[in-house]
Scaffold this motif. Structure first.
Motif, PDB file in Angstrom:
ATOM      1  N   LEU A  84       0.825  -1.198   0.000  1.00 35.12           N
ATOM      2  CA  LEU A  84       0.000   0.000   0.000  1.00 35.12           C
ATOM      3  C   LEU A  84       0.866   1.257   0.000  1.00 35.12           C
ATOM      4  N   GLU A  85       1.913   1.275   0.835  1.00 32.06           N
ATOM      5  CA  GLU A  85       2.774   2.451   0.934  1.00 32.06           C
ATOM      6  C   GLU A  85       3.473   2.748  -0.395  1.00 32.06           C
ATOM      7  N   ILE A  86       3.874   1.693  -1.111  1.00 35.46           N
ATOM      8  CA  ILE A  86       4.500   1.888  -2.428  1.00 35.46           C
ATOM      9  C   ILE A  86       3.509   2.535  -3.397  1.00 35.46           C
ATOM     10  N   GLY A  87       2.277   2.022  -3.422  1.00 35.35           N
ATOM     11  CA  GLY A  87       1.256   2.595  -4.296  1.00 35.35           C
ATOM     12  C   GLY A  87       0.878   4.003  -3.881  1.00 35.35           C
ATOM     13  N   TYR A  88       0.727   4.211  -2.585  1.00 34.79           N
ATOM     14  CA  TYR A  88       0.293   5.501  -2.035  1.00 34.79           C
ATOM     15  C   TYR A  88       1.276   6.611  -2.375  1.00 34.79           C
ATOM     16  N   VAL A  89       2.574   6.319  -2.194  1.00 32.43           N
ATOM     17  CA  VAL A  89       3.590   7.344  -2.466  1.00 32.43           C
ATOM     18  C   VAL A  89       3.807   7.527  -3.969  1.00 32.43           C
ATOM     19  N   SER A  90       3.525   6.484  -4.755  1.00 30.19           N
ATOM     20  CA  SER A  90       3.706   6.565  -6.212  1.00 30.19           C
ATOM     21  C   SER A  90       2.624   7.420  -6.882  1.00 30.19           C
ATOM     22  N   VAL A  91       1.546   7.692  -6.172  1.00 31.32           N
ATOM     23  CA  VAL A  91       0.497   8.565  -6.702  1.00 31.32           C
ATOM     24  C   VAL A  91       0.971  10.018  -6.733  1.00 31.32           C
ATOM     25  N   THR A  92       1.829  10.399  -5.769  1.00 32.88           N
ATOM     26  CA  THR A  92       2.229  11.810  -5.650  1.00 32.88           C
ATOM     27  C   THR A  92       3.690  12.082  -5.998  1.00 32.88           C
ATOM     28  N   LEU A  93       4.623  11.233  -5.515  1.00 29.39           N
ATOM     29  CA  LEU A  93       6.044  11.569  -5.632  1.00 29.39           C
ATOM     30  C   LEU A  93       6.559  11.647  -7.066  1.00 29.39           C
ATOM     31  N   PRO A  94       6.235  10.714  -7.968  1.00 34.38           N
ATOM     32  CA  PRO A  94       6.723  10.855  -9.351  1.00 34.38           C
ATOM     33  C   PRO A  94       6.310  12.174  -9.989  1.00 34.38           C
ATOM     34  N   ARG A  95       5.084  12.611  -9.699  1.00 32.73           N
ATOM     35  CA  ARG A  95       4.614  13.886 -10.249  1.00 32.73           C
ATOM     36  C   ARG A  95       5.421  15.054  -9.675  1.00 32.73           C
ATOM     37  N   ILE A  96       5.747  14.987  -8.382  1.00 27.44           N
ATOM     38  CA  ILE A  96       6.570  16.026  -7.751  1.00 27.44           C
ATOM     39  C   ILE A  96       7.936  16.075  -8.427  1.00 27.44           C
ATOM     40  N   LEU A  97       8.518  14.889  -8.681  1.00 22.32           N
ATOM     41  CA  LEU A  97       9.841  14.819  -9.313  1.00 22.32           C
ATOM     42  C   LEU A  97       9.815  15.400 -10.730  1.00 22.32           C
ATOM     43  N   VAL A  98       8.766  15.087 -11.490  1.00 22.95           N
ATOM     44  CA  VAL A  98       8.637  15.625 -12.855  1.00 22.95           C
ATOM     45  C   VAL A  98       8.532  17.141 -12.819  1.00 22.95           C
ATOM     46  N   ASN A  99       7.707  17.662 -11.892  1.00 24.40           N
ATOM     47  CA  ASN A  99       7.532  19.111 -11.774  1.00 24.40           C
ATOM     48  C   ASN A  99       8.841  19.812 -11.418  1.00 24.40           C
ATOM     49  N   THR A 294       1.913  11.765   3.387  1.00 22.71           N
ATOM     50  CA  THR A 294       2.152  11.268   2.020  1.00 22.71           C
ATOM     51  C   THR A 294       3.560  10.711   1.831  1.00 22.71           C
ATOM     52  N   ILE A 295       4.542  11.258   2.549  1.00 20.94           N
ATOM     53  CA  ILE A 295       5.934  10.875   2.302  1.00 20.94           C
ATOM     54  C   ILE A 295       6.660  10.376   3.550  1.00 20.94           C
ATOM     55  N   VAL A 296       6.517  11.092   4.671  1.00 22.64           N
ATOM     56  CA  VAL A 296       7.271  10.737   5.883  1.00 22.64           C
ATOM     57  C   VAL A 296       6.866   9.367   6.425  1.00 22.64           C
ATOM     58  N   THR A 297       5.537   9.102   6.503  1.00 22.46           N
ATOM     59  CA  THR A 297       5.083   7.801   7.018  1.00 22.46           C
ATOM     60  C   THR A 297       5.558   6.637   6.151  1.00 22.46           C
ATOM     61  N   PRO A 298       5.386   6.687   4.807  1.00 19.60           N
ATOM     62  CA  PRO A 298       5.926   5.598   3.985  1.00 19.60           C
ATOM     63  C   PRO A 298       7.443   5.452   4.092  1.00 19.60           C
ATOM     64  N   MET A 299       8.157   6.569   4.341  1.00 15.26           N
ATOM     65  CA  MET A 299       9.613   6.505   4.458  1.00 15.26           C
ATOM     66  C   MET A 299      10.028   5.839   5.770  1.00 15.26           C
ATOM     67  N   PHE A 300       9.316   6.156   6.851  1.00 19.33           N
ATOM     68  CA  PHE A 300       9.652   5.592   8.162  1.00 19.33           C
ATOM     69  C   PHE A 300       9.171   4.156   8.328  1.00 19.33           C
ATOM     70  N   ASN A 301       8.171   3.761   7.525  1.00 15.82           N
ATOM     71  CA  ASN A 301       7.608   2.418   7.666  1.00 15.82           C
ATOM     72  C   ASN A 301       8.659   1.306   7.645  1.00 15.82           C
ATOM     73  N   PRO A 302       9.568   1.248   6.646  1.00 14.76           N
ATOM     74  CA  PRO A 302      10.580   0.177   6.650  1.00 14.76           C
ATOM     75  C   PRO A 302      11.509   0.253   7.857  1.00 14.76           C
ATOM     76  N   MET A 303      11.893   1.470   8.251  1.00 16.51           N
ATOM     77  CA  MET A 303      12.809   1.619   9.394  1.00 16.51           C
ATOM     78  C   MET A 303      12.142   1.180  10.688  1.00 16.51           C
ATOM     79  N   ILE A 304      10.891   1.615  10.890  1.00  9.58           N
ATOM     80  CA  ILE A 304      10.177   1.297  12.129  1.00  9.58           C
ATOM     81  C   ILE A 304       9.930  -0.194  12.252  1.00  9.58           C
ATOM     82  N   TYR A 305       9.499  -0.816  11.141  1.00  7.73           N
ATOM     83  CA  TYR A 305       9.134  -2.226  11.210  1.00  7.73           C
ATOM     84  C   TYR A 305      10.324  -3.185  11.098  1.00  7.73           C
ATOM     85  N   SER A 306      11.444  -2.729  10.559  1.00  5.66           N
ATOM     86  CA  SER A 306      12.597  -3.646  10.425  1.00  5.66           C
ATOM     87  C   SER A 306      13.632  -3.438  11.513  1.00  5.66           C
TER      88      SER A 306
END
Length: 325
Positions: A84-99, A294-306
């Motif tokens: 879910l986090e991969i899909g969720y962040v992929s909705v916004t971040l690629p567009r931010i990078l293009v802009n 949109t970004i901080v939670t998906p970024m911390f998810n791997p660190m928190i859970y691993s």
């Protein structure tokens, strides 16, 4: 996938009586244009964050699938959450990078509606999935003897599918409602993605019904899951405090503290954003809060859970050792 024909019906119509399309046919995502000297730096930071999110959550999905020790309901839901986090962040971040890279900030009406719809649907899924994960921890800690029976494979799949699908019809309806508003003034969205609060600000008609719907949906999809999670953790903490040994209490609490951290980060920032009155919305705080969910939670998810989970660390070491050999 949401069909383009559905979204094409959502384009706002002028309310002057002629029924013609309004003057706004595309939007400009201003994003971080107020920081002209930092566009390259921001691109580099967001690019590294995106790669980290994809890699970290991808590794969690892989290890929970291939390691036999992690074939439990808790890790099944964790794999769903990472997907879910991969899909969720992929909705916004690629567009931010293009802009940031092209400095072309335009987005079509259809593109904006599609982005917002998927963002809202995946956001609803995250709320429900966090509630399901809290229920899993509640059963495991408060009713350990019944855990294998209650959280059997069929139940886990049903809960996961329910979390993924429950928000779809409501969020499609909310997107349709927002994009049925007339946008006949400015087309500049002072945000880095298409979200409800900044879009409602641009509408030149009466938005009171839309604002009320935002509150109702936020209560259904954010407050209710949050209260269910809170109730689960009250029971969990009460059970943990009754354990005889300090070591047992520490070990048991560590299994759910990661989930609690992610939940507080996500719900805290999202609830403030969507339950504040329209008059209290301002671009700076809105962008900052949005970055958290949109970004901080998906970024911390791997660190928190691993990093806080010995089983996941052991599985990662085993996987990497196999690859090396």
């Amino acid at each position: 996938h949401v069909s383009s024909s559905l979204f094409s019906q959502m384009l706002p119509r002028d309310q002057t009586g002629e029924g013609n399309l309004s003057s706004v046919v595309e939007f400009l995502l201003l994003g971080f244009s107020d920081l002209p000297n930092f566009q390259g730096l921001l691109f580099g930071i967001f690019f590294l964050i995106y790669i980290f999110i994809l890699t970290g959550n991808g590794l969690i999905i892989i290890v929970t699938r291939v390691d036999s020790v992690l074939q439990t309901p808790m890790y099944f839901f964790l794999a769903n959450f990472s997907s879910l986090e991969i899909g969720y962040v992929s909705v916004t971040l690629p567009r931010i990078l293009v802009n940031l890279w092209t400095q072309d900030r335009s987005i079509s009406m259809l593109g904006c509606a599609t982005q917002m719809c998927f963002f809202l649907m995946l956001g609803a899924t995250e709320c429900f999935l966090l509630a399901v994960m809290a229920y899993d921890r509640y059963v495991a800690i408060c009713n350990p003897l019944h855990y294998p029976l209650v959280m059997n494979r069929k139940t886990c799949i049903q809960l996961a599918v329910g979390a993924w699908l429950s928000g779809i019809p409501v969020q499609i309806g909310q997107t349709c409602q927002v994009f049925s508003l007339p946008f006949c003034g400015s087309n500049q969205i002072n945000h880095f993605f298409c979200d409800i609060p900044p879009l409602i600000k641009l509408a030149c008609g009466d938005t009171s019904l839309n604002e009320m719907c935002v509150y109702v949906v936020a209560i259904l999809f954010a407050m209710i899951p949050f209260l269910l999670i809170l109730g689960s953790y009250v029971k969990i903490i009460s059970t943990i405090l009754k354990l005889p040994s300090a070591r047992g209490r520490s070990k048991t609490f560590s299994t759910c503290s990661s989930h609690l951290t992610v939940m507080l980060l996500f719900f805290g920032s999202a609830t403030i954003t969507y339950l504040r009155p329209k008059s209290n919305h301002s671009a700076g705080p809105d962008k900052l809060l949005s970055l958290f969910y949109t970004i901080v939670t998906p970024m911390f998810n791997p660190m928190i859970y691993s990093l806080r989970n010995k089983d996941v660390i052991a599985a990662l070491k085993k996987l990497l050792l196999k690859k090396t050999v």
